[in-house]
Design an enzyme around this catalytic site. Structure first.
Site, PDB file in Angstrom:
ATOM      1  N   GLY A   1      34.972  39.337 -21.272  1.00  0.00           N
ATOM      2  CA  GLY A   1      33.754  38.662 -21.717  1.00  0.00           C
ATOM      3  C   GLY A   1      33.274  37.612 -20.723  1.00  0.00           C
ATOM      4  O   GLY A   1      32.069  37.496 -20.449  1.00  0.00           O
ATOM      5  N   THR A   2      34.207  36.856 -20.172  1.00  0.00           N
ATOM      6  CA  THR A   2      33.843  35.788 -19.228  1.00  0.00           C
ATOM      7  C   THR A   2      33.128  36.372 -18.011  1.00  0.00           C
ATOM      8  O   THR A   2      32.086  35.867 -17.588  1.00  0.00           O
ATOM      9  CB  THR A   2      35.115  35.035 -18.774  1.00  0.00           C
ATOM     10  OG1 THR A   2      35.763  34.526 -19.944  1.00  0.00           O
ATOM     11  CG2 THR A   2      34.784  33.896 -17.829  1.00  0.00           C
TER      12      THR A   2
ATOM     13  N   ASN B   1      32.090  31.401 -31.690  1.00  0.00           N
ATOM     14  CA  ASN B   1      33.529  31.659 -31.759  1.00  0.00           C
ATOM     15  C   ASN B   1      34.291  30.630 -32.576  1.00  0.00           C
ATOM     16  O   ASN B   1      35.382  30.898 -33.055  1.00  0.00           O
ATOM     17  CB  ASN B   1      34.119  31.735 -30.350  1.00  0.00           C
ATOM     18  CG  ASN B   1      33.633  30.632 -29.449  1.00  0.00           C
ATOM     19  OD1 ASN B   1      32.431  30.494 -29.209  1.00  0.00           O
ATOM     20  ND2 ASN B   1      34.545  29.832 -28.967  1.00  0.00           N
TER      21      ASN B   1
ATOM     22  N   GLN C   1      32.208  37.848 -29.993  1.00  0.00           N
ATOM     23  CA  GLN C   1      32.769  37.678 -31.341  1.00  0.00           C
ATOM     24  C   GLN C   1      32.086  38.578 -32.377  1.00  0.00           C
ATOM     25  O   GLN C   1      32.645  38.824 -33.441  1.00  0.00           O
ATOM     26  CB  GLN C   1      32.653  36.211 -31.791  1.00  0.00           C
ATOM     27  CG  GLN C   1      33.531  35.251 -31.013  1.00  0.00           C
ATOM     28  CD  GLN C   1      35.024  35.428 -31.286  1.00  0.00           C
ATOM     29  OE1 GLN C   1      35.442  36.016 -32.285  1.00  0.00           O
ATOM     30  NE2 GLN C   1      35.851  34.922 -30.390  1.00  0.00           N
TER      31      GLN C   1
ATOM     32  N   SER D   1      33.947  42.092 -25.033  1.00  0.00           N
ATOM     33  CA  SER D   1      35.313  41.934 -24.557  1.00  0.00           C
ATOM     34  C   SER D   1      36.230  42.799 -25.418  1.00  0.00           C
ATOM     35  O   SER D   1      36.116  42.798 -26.650  1.00  0.00           O
ATOM     36  CB  SER D   1      35.717  40.465 -24.677  1.00  0.00           C
ATOM     37  OG  SER D   1      37.077  40.321 -24.389  1.00  0.00           O
TER      38      SER D   1
ATOM     39  N   HIS E   1      39.596  42.707 -25.950  1.00  0.00           N
ATOM     40  CA  HIS E   1      40.756  42.201 -26.698  1.00  0.00           C
ATOM     41  C   HIS E   1      40.387  41.550 -28.037  1.00  0.00           C
ATOM     42  O   HIS E   1      41.263  41.171 -28.811  1.00  0.00           O
ATOM     43  CB  HIS E   1      41.609  41.260 -25.843  1.00  0.00           C
ATOM     44  CG  HIS E   1      41.034  39.904 -25.586  1.00  0.00           C
ATOM     45  ND1 HIS E   1      41.471  38.777 -26.253  1.00  0.00           N
ATOM     46  CD2 HIS E   1      40.075  39.483 -24.740  1.00  0.00           C
ATOM     47  CE1 HIS E   1      40.800  37.722 -25.801  1.00  0.00           C
ATOM     48  NE2 HIS E   1      39.945  38.130 -24.882  1.00  0.00           N
TER      49      HIS E   1
ATOM     50  N   THR F   1      38.300  48.882  -7.814  1.00  0.00           N
ATOM     51  CA  THR F   1      38.738  50.161  -8.390  1.00  0.00           C
ATOM     52  C   THR F   1      38.852  50.023  -9.903  1.00  0.00           C
ATOM     53  O   THR F   1      39.352  49.022 -10.406  1.00  0.00           O
ATOM     54  CB  THR F   1      40.100  50.557  -7.776  1.00  0.00           C
ATOM     55  OG1 THR F   1      39.926  50.609  -6.364  1.00  0.00           O
ATOM     56  CG2 THR F   1      40.574  51.903  -8.300  1.00  0.00           C
TER      57      THR F   1
ATOM     58  N   CYS G   1      40.649  28.378 -25.744  1.00  0.00           N
ATOM     59  CA  CYS G   1      40.465  27.722 -24.448  1.00  0.00           C
ATOM     60  C   CYS G   1      40.430  26.207 -24.587  1.00  0.00           C
ATOM     61  O   CYS G   1      40.882  25.495 -23.719  1.00  0.00           O
ATOM     62  CB  CYS G   1      39.159  28.163 -23.814  1.00  0.00           C
ATOM     63  SG  CYS G   1      38.752  29.854 -24.123  1.00  0.00           S
TER      64      CYS G   1
HETATM   65  C1  LIG Z   1      32.077  33.970 -27.586  1.00  0.00           C
HETATM   66  C2  LIG Z   1      33.042  34.275 -26.485  1.00  0.00           C
HETATM   67  N1  LIG Z   1      32.580  34.547 -25.254  1.00  0.00           N
HETATM   68  C3  LIG Z   1      33.390  34.845 -24.227  1.00  0.00           C
HETATM   69  C4  LIG Z   1      34.759  34.864 -24.401  1.00  0.00           C
HETATM   70  C5  LIG Z   1      35.633  35.194 -23.235  1.00  0.00           C
HETATM   71  O1  LIG Z   1      36.084  36.523 -23.316  1.00  0.00           O
HETATM   72  P1  LIG Z   1      37.314  36.991 -22.402  1.00  0.00           P
HETATM   73  O2  LIG Z   1      38.536  36.367 -22.968  1.00  0.00           O
HETATM   74  O3  LIG Z   1      37.323  38.490 -22.516  1.00  0.00           O
HETATM   75  O4  LIG Z   1      37.004  36.558 -21.012  1.00  0.00           O
HETATM   76  C6  LIG Z   1      35.300  34.554 -25.663  1.00  0.00           C
HETATM   77  C7  LIG Z   1      36.763  34.481 -25.858  1.00  0.00           C
HETATM   78  O5  LIG Z   1      37.267  33.743 -26.683  1.00  0.00           O
HETATM   79  C8  LIG Z   1      34.418  34.267 -26.738  1.00  0.00           C
HETATM   80  O6  LIG Z   1      34.877  33.975 -27.954  1.00  0.00           O
END
Ligand SMILES: Cc1ncc(COP(=O)(O)O)c(C=O)c1O
Length: 389
Positions: A71-72, A155, A183, A203, A205, A241, A328
Site C-alpha cells: 500500500g505504501t 485505518n 482498509q 495492499s 496483507h 522482477t 506504525c
Molecule cells: C490506510 C492505509 N494505507 C496504507 C497502508 C500501508 O500499507 P502497506 O503496509 O502494504 O505498505 C496501511 C497499512 O496499515 C493503511 O492502513
C-alpha cells in the site's frame, strides 16, 4: 491461555487457499514471467490472471492494474508520479494537491516530502466523525490542482469518506482522484467507474494475502512519472522482477474477497455490533468515528481517565490482541493526528483502544472480550488520578 486476534486492521493471517495457490510459484513455476521460453510463459499466464482478479474486484480493466510492493508504495507511485508529471504547473500558487488531515502516513509523509520540493498541499479538515466536507473540497480547488487524494476509509477510526461525492467533484473539475483503499478493500464493494476513481491503492496483507505486495489501479489516460527506474516493468512505473508468489497470492486474495464479501461483512458486522453494544455499557465510554459510515470490522473506543496503552497491555495479558491506533504510530508517544483532527484533546487521544475484527473471530470471543474489557477498565480507573474528577 486464549489467543484472540482483534487487530485485523494491522494485518491478517494468510488464507489457506491463498497459501495453496502461492506454493508452486516458489519451485515448480519459478520462471521470470518476462522470459520468452516455456518457463517464463507459464508464469506470465499467472501474472495475467492475477491482474484480472484484481481488476474484477474493482470493476476495472486488466491493463489498468500495476503490481507494487504494498500500500505504501502504491500511494507513493500515485502521488509522486502525478506530482512529477505536473511539476511545471507553475501558476501563481504552484502545483497543488488536495488531501485530508487524517490520511495514513503513506500519503501524509509523501505530501510533506513534496511540500519541501515546492508543491502546495491542502490538508482538508474533518468533522468530529472524521468526514471531510464536500464544500471545503470544492473551495480548495484551484487551476493548479493536479491531484485529489483522499482515503476510502480510515485505518484508525474506520470512518468511510464520501467517495462518490469526491469522485463527482474531481470529475467535474477534470482533476485525477486517487484513493488509498487499503482498509476498504474486501469490506466495501468498489466500482471505480461508478465512483469516478482514477487511481486506487491496495495492499495484500490486509485481505488475507501475503505481506510485501500490493497494487495500484491507474485509469487509462492518467499520466504518471516513474519514481522507480530500471528495466521498465509494470508500464515503466515499477521496475523490478515480479514477486510472483506475492502476485499470485494477492490475485487469489482478491478473488476470495469478491466471493466472500457479502457473507463475511454480514458475519463480521454482527459480531462488531455486539462488541460495540456491550462495551458502551461501561460508563463514560465513547465510540470514535461515525456510528454508521464506518468499516464493518472497526470498533474504536475512548474510556475516560484510563490510558489506552494500559488497556492494551491488560487485554494482552488475557490473550487478546488489540491496538491503540495504527501499527506504525503505536510505538510513538505523540497523539494520533487522526484523533487530533476529530477534536480529541491529547489526554483523550491517549485513552483509546481499537478492536478490528476478521473472518476468524467468533461469538464466543466477543463474549469473552465483552467480559474482560470492562473489568480491566474498572481496575485501571480505581488507580487513575483522573477518575472521578
Ligand atoms: C490506510 C492505509 N494505507 C496504507 C497502508 C500501508 O500499507 P502497506 O503496509 O502494504 O505498505 C496501511 C497499512 O496499515 C493503511 O492502513
Amino acid at each position: 491461555m486464549k489467543k484472540i486476534f482483534m487487530d485485523y486492521a494491522s494485518t491478517t493471517k494468510v488464507d489457506k487457499e491463498v497459501i495453496d495457490a502461492i506454493l508452486p510459484f516458489f519451485s515448480e513455476y519459478f520462471g521470470n514471467p518476462l522470459s520468452l521460453h516455456l518457463f517464463g510463459r507459464i508464469v506470465h499466464e499467472a501474472l495475467d490472471q492475477s491482474r484480472k482478479k484484481i481488476a474484477d474486484l474493482l470493476n476495472a480493466k486488466e491493463d489498468e492494474i500495476i503490481f507494487t510492493a504494498g500500500g505504501t508504495e502504491s500511494d507513493n507511485i500515485a502521488i509522486k508520479g502525478a506530482a512529477y508529471q505536473n511539476k511545471n504547473k507553475r501558476g501563481s500558487k504552484g502545483p497543488h494537491i488536495i488531501t485530508s488531515a487524517i490520511e495514513h502516513p503513506a500519503v501524509l509523509e509523501t505530501c510533506k516530502h513534496l511540500e519541501k520540493q515546492g508543491f502546495k498541499v491542502k490538508y482538508l479538515p474533518v468533522d468530529k466523525f472524521g468526514i471531510i466536507k464536500i464544500d471545503d473540497l470544492q473551495e480548495s480547488i484551484s487551476k493548479n490542482t493536479f491531484l485529489i487524494t483522499i482515503m476510502f476509509a480510515n485505518n484508525e477510526i474506520g470512518t468511510i469518506e464520501p467517495i462518490k461525492e469526491i469522485g463527482k467533484v474531481a470529475k467535474e473539475n477534470n482533476i485525477p482522484f486517487h484513493t488509498d483503499a487499503v482498509q476498504a478493500i474486501g469490506k466495501v464493494p468498489i466500482n471505480v467507474n461508478k465512483l469516478n476513481i482514477d487511481m486506487l491503492s491496495i495492499s495484500s496483507h490486509k485481505i488475507y494475502g501475503p505481506k510485501g505486495i500490493g497494487a495500484l489501479y491507474i485509469r487509462k489516460g492518467v499520466k504518471l512519472q516513474p519514481i522507480v527506474h530500471g528495466g521498465g516493468h509494470e508500464k515503466g512505473l515499477r521496475s523490478s522482477t515480479h514477486n510472483m508468489p506475492g502476485i499470485v497470492g494477492l490475485g487469489k486474495a482478491c478473488e476470495l474477497a469478491k466471493k466472500r464479501m457479502e457473507k463475511d461483512t454480514k458475519y463480521i458486522k454482527n459480531l462488531r455490533d455486539k462488541l460495540i453494544k456491550n462495551t458502551l455499557q461501561v460508563e463514560e465510554t465513547y465510540l470514535n468515528g461515525h456510528p454508521e459510515k464506518r468499516l464493518v470490522n472497526n470498533a474504536h473506543f475512548r474510556f475516560t481517565a484510563v490510558e489506552g496503552e494500559s488497556i492494551l497491555l491488560g487485554l494482552d495479558e488475557k490473550g487478546i490482541a488489540t491496538s491503540t491506533g495504527s501499527a506504525c504510530s503505536s510505538m510513538k508517544l505523540k497523539a494520533s493526528h487522526v484523533l487530533t483532527a476529530i477534536g480529541l484533546s491529547p489526554v483523550e487521544s491517549n485513552s483509546v483502544i481499537r478492536l478490528t475484527l476478521g473472518r476468524d473471530n467468533t461469538e464466543e470471543e466477543i463474549l469473552y472480550v465483552s467480559r474482560v474489557l470492562p473489568e480491566i477498565v474498572e481496575k485501571l480507573r480505581q488507580i487513575s488520578p483522573l477518575w472521578g474528577k
